[in-house]
Motif scaffolding. Sequence first.
Motif, PDB file in Angstrom:
ATOM      1  N   GLN A  82       0.805  -1.495  11.632  1.00 33.90           N
ATOM      2  CA  GLN A  82      -0.279  -1.775  10.776  1.00 33.90           C
ATOM      3  C   GLN A  82      -1.623  -1.525  11.126  1.00 33.90           C
ATOM      4  O   GLN A  82      -2.444  -1.000  10.239  1.00 33.90           O
ATOM      5  CB  GLN A  82      -0.200  -3.332  10.982  1.00 33.90           C
ATOM      6  CG  GLN A  82       0.919  -3.979  10.364  1.00 33.90           C
ATOM      7  CD  GLN A  82       1.131  -5.675  10.560  1.00 33.90           C
ATOM      8  OE1 GLN A  82       0.296  -6.196  11.516  1.00 33.90           O
ATOM      9  NE2 GLN A  82       2.030  -6.192  10.058  1.00 33.90           N
ATOM     10  N   GLN A  83      -2.017  -1.239  12.383  1.00 38.60           N
ATOM     11  CA  GLN A  83      -3.289  -0.705  12.829  1.00 38.60           C
ATOM     12  C   GLN A  83      -3.337   0.808  12.094  1.00 38.60           C
ATOM     13  O   GLN A  83      -4.330   1.252  11.754  1.00 38.60           O
ATOM     14  CB  GLN A  83      -3.338  -0.600  14.110  1.00 38.60           C
ATOM     15  CG  GLN A  83      -3.428  -1.973  14.845  1.00 38.60           C
ATOM     16  CD  GLN A  83      -3.925  -2.017  16.250  1.00 38.60           C
ATOM     17  OE1 GLN A  83      -3.745  -0.873  16.722  1.00 38.60           O
ATOM     18  NE2 GLN A  83      -3.869  -2.915  16.889  1.00 38.60           N
ATOM     19  N   ASP A 131       0.819  -1.229   0.059  1.00 36.75           N
ATOM     20  CA  ASP A 131      -0.058  -0.010  -0.016  1.00 36.75           C
ATOM     21  C   ASP A 131       0.783   1.060   0.065  1.00 36.75           C
ATOM     22  O   ASP A 131       0.319   2.365   0.206  1.00 36.75           O
ATOM     23  CB  ASP A 131      -0.938  -0.001   1.239  1.00 36.75           C
ATOM     24  CG  ASP A 131      -0.228  -0.103   2.543  1.00 36.75           C
ATOM     25  OD1 ASP A 131       1.071  -0.207   2.177  1.00 36.75           O
ATOM     26  OD2 ASP A 131      -0.930  -0.144   3.484  1.00 36.75           O
ATOM     27  N   ARG A 150      -5.869   4.018   5.455  1.00 38.41           N
ATOM     28  CA  ARG A 150      -6.647   3.433   4.214  1.00 38.41           C
ATOM     29  C   ARG A 150      -8.093   3.555   4.252  1.00 38.41           C
ATOM     30  O   ARG A 150      -8.776   4.039   3.444  1.00 38.41           O
ATOM     31  CB  ARG A 150      -6.241   1.734   3.996  1.00 38.41           C
ATOM     32  CG  ARG A 150      -4.829   1.623   3.350  1.00 38.41           C
ATOM     33  CD  ARG A 150      -4.773   0.322   2.919  1.00 38.41           C
ATOM     34  NE  ARG A 150      -5.022  -0.886   4.179  1.00 38.41           N
ATOM     35  CZ  ARG A 150      -3.653  -1.252   4.633  1.00 38.41           C
ATOM     36  NH1 ARG A 150      -2.478  -0.832   4.173  1.00 38.41           N
ATOM     37  NH2 ARG A 150      -3.547  -2.057   5.618  1.00 38.41           N
ATOM     38  N   ARG A 151      -8.533   3.427   5.649  1.00 37.59           N
ATOM     39  CA  ARG A 151     -10.093   3.630   5.758  1.00 37.59           C
ATOM     40  C   ARG A 151     -10.266   4.926   5.389  1.00 37.59           C
ATOM     41  O   ARG A 151     -11.413   5.415   5.044  1.00 37.59           O
ATOM     42  CB  ARG A 151     -10.549   3.195   7.101  1.00 37.59           C
ATOM     43  CG  ARG A 151     -10.543   1.756   7.226  1.00 37.59           C
ATOM     44  CD  ARG A 151     -11.464   1.184   8.605  1.00 37.59           C
ATOM     45  NE  ARG A 151     -10.635   1.666   9.795  1.00 37.59           N
ATOM     46  CZ  ARG A 151      -9.858   1.125  10.256  1.00 37.59           C
ATOM     47  NH1 ARG A 151      -9.602  -0.263  10.010  1.00 37.59           N
ATOM     48  NH2 ARG A 151      -9.356   1.467  11.642  1.00 37.59           N
ATOM     49  N   GLU A 163      -3.932   0.647   8.503  1.00 35.02           N
ATOM     50  CA  GLU A 163      -5.155   0.331   8.144  1.00 35.02           C
ATOM     51  C   GLU A 163      -6.198   1.610   8.322  1.00 35.02           C
ATOM     52  O   GLU A 163      -7.040   1.686   7.458  1.00 35.02           O
ATOM     53  CB  GLU A 163      -5.720  -0.953   8.927  1.00 35.02           C
ATOM     54  CG  GLU A 163      -7.110  -1.414   8.912  1.00 35.02           C
ATOM     55  CD  GLU A 163      -7.121  -1.865   7.306  1.00 35.02           C
ATOM     56  OE1 GLU A 163      -8.360  -1.970   6.904  1.00 35.02           O
ATOM     57  OE2 GLU A 163      -6.215  -2.523   6.807  1.00 35.02           O
TER      58      GLU A 163
END
Length: 521
Positions: A66-67, A12, A73-74, A70
């Motif tokens: 990683q959180q 990503d 991305r959201r 994410e």
Amino acid sequence: MPSRRLPPLATDGLLQPPPVSTVRHPRRHTTGSAPRSPRLGGRAPSHVTLAVDDGELSEELVSDMQQQAEQIRRERLSKRVKQAEEVPRVLVGNLIGEDHANYVLMYNMLTGIRIAVSRTQAKIKRPLIDDDFSACHKYSFDIIGNELTPSAKYDFKFKDYAPWVFRELREDSFHLDPADYLLSLTAQYILSELGSPGKSGSFFYFSRDYRFIIKTIRRAEHKFLRSILKRYHSHVCANPHTLLSRFYGLHRVKLPRGNKIHFVIMNNLFPAHKDIHETYDLKGSTVGRLYSEERARENPRAVLKDLNWIDRHKELELGPEKQALLTEQLRRDTEFLKELHVMDYSLLVGIHNMRRGNRDNVRRNTLRVYSPPDVHVSPQPHAQGHLHRRRAVAAATTETPYVARRAARLNAFANLKCVDEGVLPEEDTGDRQQFLFYQDEGGLRATNEQNQPLDTVYYLGVIDILTPYGVIKRVEHLWKGMSADRHKISPVPPAEYADRFFAFMRAIMRGGEGGARFKAE
């Protein structure tokens, strides 16, 4: 010294944590050089160097990043969805988006209007002097900006002509609130474009709430308007209920290595809250003044002409009071246009049938509403009918012009809120109700012989008043006069044109002799 390895990239595009190493690099003691560590277990970031050889801590760090990835991305996905839902739609015509050929022109127009009008409004009001009528304020915009103009997306030059004169016209003669004016035009950089149905080649750009029109004009028309501006100002001041086009501003935009675009800002004669069931453009001329009835049946929204009006046996249904007022105002306006030595103007007539109302969804079929975001309006109590609204505005008008403008501004904001919610307004803004011929839902309601109201509302205005009788029109008069009655054709000398225009308007009112006698044999 071992070579430094760059941290790997994830699919990503986000950075991954560095590989575990036991080598401690010396810390630079430079202000702001130490990056903030991510929060660990809810604790505040620490400037203490973390040991990266601890397996458990490294796993916690990887999990935390990683959180965060994410979450990013959201947020990006949510932003894209929101932008897709908020694609602006327009009231009429074609939306001028960034991929439109005239987007840069539209952007420059609105940016220039916003800065120029704001600068003039910020100054203390003063009486007009002769130099104000020939004044020209120049602005130069670029992507950097300077002490006079802010930065802009594009490089362009902008001219604001006679700003003090148009400010006085907007505020004192047309009772237009300056904040409302700028909000309608420039709060959101959204315009819609409509090619002119006439022969001039001009383009119309409608403001986002359909109240104002930006019309491009030829250089000759621009020069002519400047030359008559002082007389136009005097006429409007002496005749506050004039039917002539209302000019709110005169400007010019020049792009680098591009043409100079002159344009005026005018009122939109037709309201956004009423369906216009029939539209006529009347000049008093009957040669070549017919719109095919076949095409009219296919396109009920077409602009019809003099012969259509005559053949359909139409008349302006006005009682004695309103007929006398309209006749007198038309006489004054026509005499003024005769003095200016202009011709080719016309009376634009829009007809709203109150029995049909808005049930045909004419506006929803021909107009499309966009929903601009972030326009917050405090809720206003709904008026109990049109009569109460008119009494409230009339009462406010008797106090001070400021109170009247404030009441109209609140109504305009309420209509903007309707537009934001994706529906066309159902009530008049009330900003023109202090004028005789716009006091009935923004128009003039038909009346019977006893001056009692009927079920029709007329929207009237004299348009296209910037065509002098020059060489081109003289040649056109000679050419068309060879094949048709030279008294019935459109291009005739200004004095004859004015007399014929006024006689035709009197003839098509109730009790008149009708327009049949104006037909060419």
